[in-house]
Scaffold this active site. Structure first.
Site, mmCIF file in Angstrom:
data_model
loop_
_atom_site.group_PDB
_atom_site.id
_atom_site.type_symbol
_atom_site.label_atom_id
_atom_site.label_comp_id
_atom_site.label_asym_id
_atom_site.label_seq_id
_atom_site.Cartn_x
_atom_site.Cartn_y
_atom_site.Cartn_z
ATOM 1 N N ASP A 1 0.868 -1.172 0.454
ATOM 2 C CA ASP A 1 -0.230 -0.260 0.311
ATOM 3 C C ASP A 1 0.790 1.305 0.452
ATOM 4 O O ASP A 1 1.812 0.882 0.905
ATOM 5 C CB ASP A 1 -0.891 -0.014 1.265
ATOM 6 C CG ASP A 1 -2.086 -1.004 1.164
ATOM 7 O OD1 ASP A 1 -2.764 -1.416 0.646
ATOM 8 O OD2 ASP A 1 -2.196 -2.009 2.514
ATOM 9 N N ASP B 1 -13.464 -3.647 -2.390
ATOM 10 C CA ASP B 1 -13.197 -3.172 -1.037
ATOM 11 C C ASP B 1 -14.657 -3.073 -0.628
ATOM 12 O O ASP B 1 -15.764 -2.875 -0.745
ATOM 13 C CB ASP B 1 -12.824 -1.999 -1.033
ATOM 14 C CG ASP B 1 -11.289 -1.634 -0.905
ATOM 15 O OD1 ASP B 1 -11.050 -2.824 -1.823
ATOM 16 O OD2 ASP B 1 -10.625 -0.717 -1.384
#
Length: 251
Positions: free
Chosen positions: A11, A130
């Protein structure tokens, strides 16, 4: 027997790898290229590079960092974050990405998924979902988990497959960074609803969690970040554990 993949996730925010809990409270973990190289040496099957602030900040993915990371790898690299157009997909592929992950743009402009799939092949198109539990199901959130689309996650997975996604990267926002284990119910529901490979993400904390998501939920791949960054689990040891448990992995 299906060969299961172990994927290390980077990330990236402001060019550095970070990790938080449920998409919040981000802590610095290191340089993308250095970590990617380390994970390949440790036995990772693939690397996922997500520029997590690109969409929210209204900018494109950091191509320089993508190139740097791709240059040290011989395993597949998936890149996402800040992708809005088919041209963005093309730019990432020409700068070293093997696959491009589409998240917010898939929900807000679905034609990009189908156009990218036609132009570059389904194998180059990953749709990232997500999902957060709402009531008895799961809803799709975009813009780094800040915007509820109102879409049902399982229905959305079926739709993106129809649009040409070659793979689904499924993250449980509820489990992200908690190390409490993957959301097996969510993963199983999406695996059963689709035919394309599903990457489980969010919640890995110990080797048993990987075993469960493969054996009980049927995931094709399992992704983790924090436990690899912090050295809680070494990928080589994880693969040995899975192999001993009867799971087919690349060694």
């Amino acid at each position: 027997m299906t060969t299961r993949r172990i994927i290390a996730c980077l990330d990236v925010k402001d060019g550095k790898v970070v990790k938080g809990v449920r998409f919040l409270d981000l802590k610095l973990k290191g340089d993308p290229a250095e970590l990617a190289s380390r994970y390949e040496e440790e036995g990772a099957d693939e690397i996922v590079f997500l520029d997590i602030s690109a969409t929210v900040e209204g900018r494109k993915t950091l191509l320089e960092k993508v190139r740097e990371t791709a240059s040290v790898l011989s395993i597949p690299l998936t890149v996402g974050g800040g992708v809005r157009t088919v041209e963005d997909v093309s730019n990432l592929l020409s700068n070293g990405a093997d696959k491009v992950s589409l998240n917010t743009v898939a929900a807000e402009n679905p034609s990009v998924v189908s156009m990218a799939s036609r132009e570059f092949g389904a194998q180059a198109v990953v749709v990232a979902i997500d999902a957060k539990r709402v009531g008895n199901g799961w809803r799709v959130f975009v813009r780094s988990g800040t915007k509820d689309t109102g879409l049902d996650a399982v229905d959305w997975a079926k739709r993106v497959e129809e649009m040409g996604a070659g793979e689904i990267l499924l993250t449980s926002i509820d489990r992200d960074g908690t190390r409490d284990g993957y959301d097996l119910e969510l993963t199983k529901a999406v695996v059963r609803a689709t035919k394309v490979p599903v990457i489980a993400s969010g919640g890995a904390g110990k080797p048993d969690h990987f075993l469960s998501v493969f054996r009980q939920a049927g995931a094709d791949a399992a992704l983790a970040a924090g436990i690899f960054h912090d050295g809680v689990i070494r990928i080589r040891e994880l693969k040995d554990y899975l192999k001993d448990a009867g799971i087919e992995v690349r060694t």
